[in-house]
Design an enzyme around this catalytic site. Structure first.
Site, mmCIF file in Angstrom:
data_model
loop_
_atom_site.group_PDB
_atom_site.id
_atom_site.type_symbol
_atom_site.label_atom_id
_atom_site.label_comp_id
_atom_site.label_asym_id
_atom_site.label_seq_id
_atom_site.Cartn_x
_atom_site.Cartn_y
_atom_site.Cartn_z
ATOM 1 N N ASP A 5 0.882 -1.275 -0.101
ATOM 2 C CA ASP A 5 0.054 -0.082 0.008
ATOM 3 C C ASP A 5 0.964 1.255 0.032
ATOM 4 O O ASP A 5 1.889 1.215 0.473
ATOM 5 C CB ASP A 5 -0.810 -0.115 1.216
ATOM 6 C CG ASP A 5 -1.651 1.244 1.709
ATOM 7 O OD1 ASP A 5 -2.329 1.597 0.906
ATOM 8 O OD2 ASP A 5 -1.290 2.055 2.488
ATOM 9 N N LEU A 6 0.220 2.277 -0.430
ATOM 10 C CA LEU A 6 1.383 3.541 -0.704
ATOM 11 C C LEU A 6 1.179 4.326 0.490
ATOM 12 O O LEU A 6 1.762 4.751 1.274
ATOM 13 C CB LEU A 6 1.047 4.133 -1.814
ATOM 14 C CG LEU A 6 1.834 5.538 -2.177
ATOM 15 C CD1 LEU A 6 3.278 5.276 -2.303
ATOM 16 C CD2 LEU A 6 1.405 6.238 -3.659
ATOM 17 N N TYR A 7 -0.095 5.186 0.809
ATOM 18 C CA TYR A 7 -0.348 6.440 1.329
ATOM 19 C C TYR A 7 -0.470 5.805 2.962
ATOM 20 O O TYR A 7 -1.737 5.002 3.260
ATOM 21 C CB TYR A 7 -1.466 7.059 0.992
ATOM 22 C CG TYR A 7 -1.438 7.787 -0.354
ATOM 23 C CD1 TYR A 7 -2.200 7.134 -1.457
ATOM 24 C CD2 TYR A 7 -0.562 8.525 -0.604
ATOM 25 C CE1 TYR A 7 -2.114 7.486 -2.589
ATOM 26 C CE2 TYR A 7 -0.464 9.063 -2.038
ATOM 27 C CZ TYR A 7 -1.257 8.646 -2.865
ATOM 28 O OH TYR A 7 -1.102 9.056 -4.036
ATOM 29 N N ARG A 37 -7.611 13.266 5.891
ATOM 30 C CA ARG A 37 -7.181 11.774 5.321
ATOM 31 C C ARG A 37 -8.519 10.994 5.894
ATOM 32 O O ARG A 37 -8.939 10.220 5.072
ATOM 33 C CB ARG A 37 -5.847 11.423 6.491
ATOM 34 C CG ARG A 37 -5.871 9.642 6.046
ATOM 35 C CD ARG A 37 -5.164 9.372 4.826
ATOM 36 N NE ARG A 37 -4.776 7.917 4.923
ATOM 37 C CZ ARG A 37 -4.635 7.280 3.626
ATOM 38 N NH1 ARG A 37 -4.839 7.700 2.568
ATOM 39 N NH2 ARG A 37 -4.101 5.957 3.911
ATOM 40 N N SER A 114 -2.394 0.433 -4.987
ATOM 41 C CA SER A 114 -2.911 1.632 -4.370
ATOM 42 C C SER A 114 -4.023 2.348 -4.825
ATOM 43 O O SER A 114 -4.469 2.070 -6.062
ATOM 44 C CB SER A 114 -1.711 2.827 -4.087
ATOM 45 O OG SER A 114 -2.218 4.022 -3.698
ATOM 46 N N ASN A 115 -4.847 2.901 -3.974
ATOM 47 C CA ASN A 115 -6.182 3.682 -4.527
ATOM 48 C C ASN A 115 -5.662 4.834 -5.354
ATOM 49 O O ASN A 115 -6.381 5.336 -6.020
ATOM 50 C CB ASN A 115 -6.676 4.103 -3.167
ATOM 51 C CG ASN A 115 -7.710 3.178 -2.607
ATOM 52 O OD1 ASN A 115 -8.023 2.257 -3.228
ATOM 53 N ND2 ASN A 115 -8.111 3.504 -1.279
HETATM 54 C C1 2OP Z 1 -3.638 3.658 -0.466
HETATM 55 O O1 2OP Z 1 -4.407 2.735 -1.399
HETATM 56 C C2 2OP Z 1 -5.071 2.867 1.402
HETATM 57 O O2 2OP Z 1 -4.840 5.158 0.578
HETATM 58 C C3 2OP Z 1 -3.996 3.963 0.642
HETATM 59 O O3 2OP Z 1 -2.533 3.939 -0.938
#
Ligand code: 2OP
Length: 220
Positions: A5-7, A37, A114-115
């Site tokens: 996952d990124l964020y 967030r 990621s989203n």
């Molecule tokens: C993502 O998908 C969950 O925001 C986070 O990177």
């Protein structure tokens, strides 16, 4: 395959508080960053449930508007645009770069799932100096649905030409860990803050405090 996952996992969305501090005349810019967030993720759930997909850039901008309005704060259009652009400059957590190098010994293929829209993910990874660690970047945008929709995880498996069970999803976001597990992936929860896990499902199969610990556990 290790899918990251990124964020919140590789880069820190709450670090946007530093930029918020510069444009908002209030002390708790971290509270604004957290509200932003929370609404960003809330919007991804609701848009997916309603089948009204909009990309993560749109969600990030609109959730900022919502967070500011709910806190009675105003921003100029320029300051708003700068903040949304700030999402492409989020700093990587200190444990990430060294751990990704070590993790290549545990898993020959590292990817990002990621989203974020493809462009956002690419900009974010390059600005964080992390892009070269990954064989591929898979965006939820391809299936016009956000995590934890099963379609997102199934798409990543299809893109990599493997079963979902051949992928371990690494995330700091419990909803993401549970979504990936529900879709048949192995999982690892990166719990940097010592938070309690989500009560909607069983505890994760593997919990680490940072990616350095993950590399030690997986290489062992
Ligand atoms: C993502 O998908 C969950 O925001 C986070 O990177």
């Amino acid at each position: 395959v290790l899918a990251f996952d990124l964020y919140g996992t590789l880069v820190d969305p709450i670090a946007i508080a530093d930029q918020l501090e510069r444009v908002l005349d209030r002390a708790d810019s971290a509270a604004v960053a957290r509200a932003w967030r929370a609404r960003q993720i809330d919007y991804t759930f609701r848009l997916t449930i309603m089948d009204r997909y909009r990309d993560f850039g749109w969600v990030t901008a609109r959730s900022l508007d919502d967070a500011l309005a709910s806190l009675g704060l105003q921003l100029t259009a320029e300051a708003r645009a700068d903040l949304v652009a700030g999402y492409d400059q989020l700093p990587p957590f200190a444990d990430v770069a060294p751990a990704l190098t070590a993790l290549r010994a545990a898993a020959p293929v590292l990817i990002v799932l990621s989203n974020g829209s493809p462009e956002m993910i690419d900009r974010c990874l390059r600005n964080a100096g992390l892009r070269a660690h990954f064989a591929a970047v898979v965006s939820a945008d391809d299936v016009r649905a956000f995590k934890p929709a099963a379609a997102v995880y199934q798409h990543a498996a299809a893109e990599m030409g493997v079963e979902t069970g051949a992928i371990r999803l690494v995330s700091s976001n419990p909803f993401d860990v549970i979504g990936a597990g529900t879709a048949g992936m192995k999982t690892a929860w990166c719990n940097r803050t010592g938070a309690a896990f989500d009560t909607i499902a069983d505890p994760p199969e593997l919990t680490v405090t940072d990616l350095g610990e993950l590399s030690r556990v997986l290489t062992r």
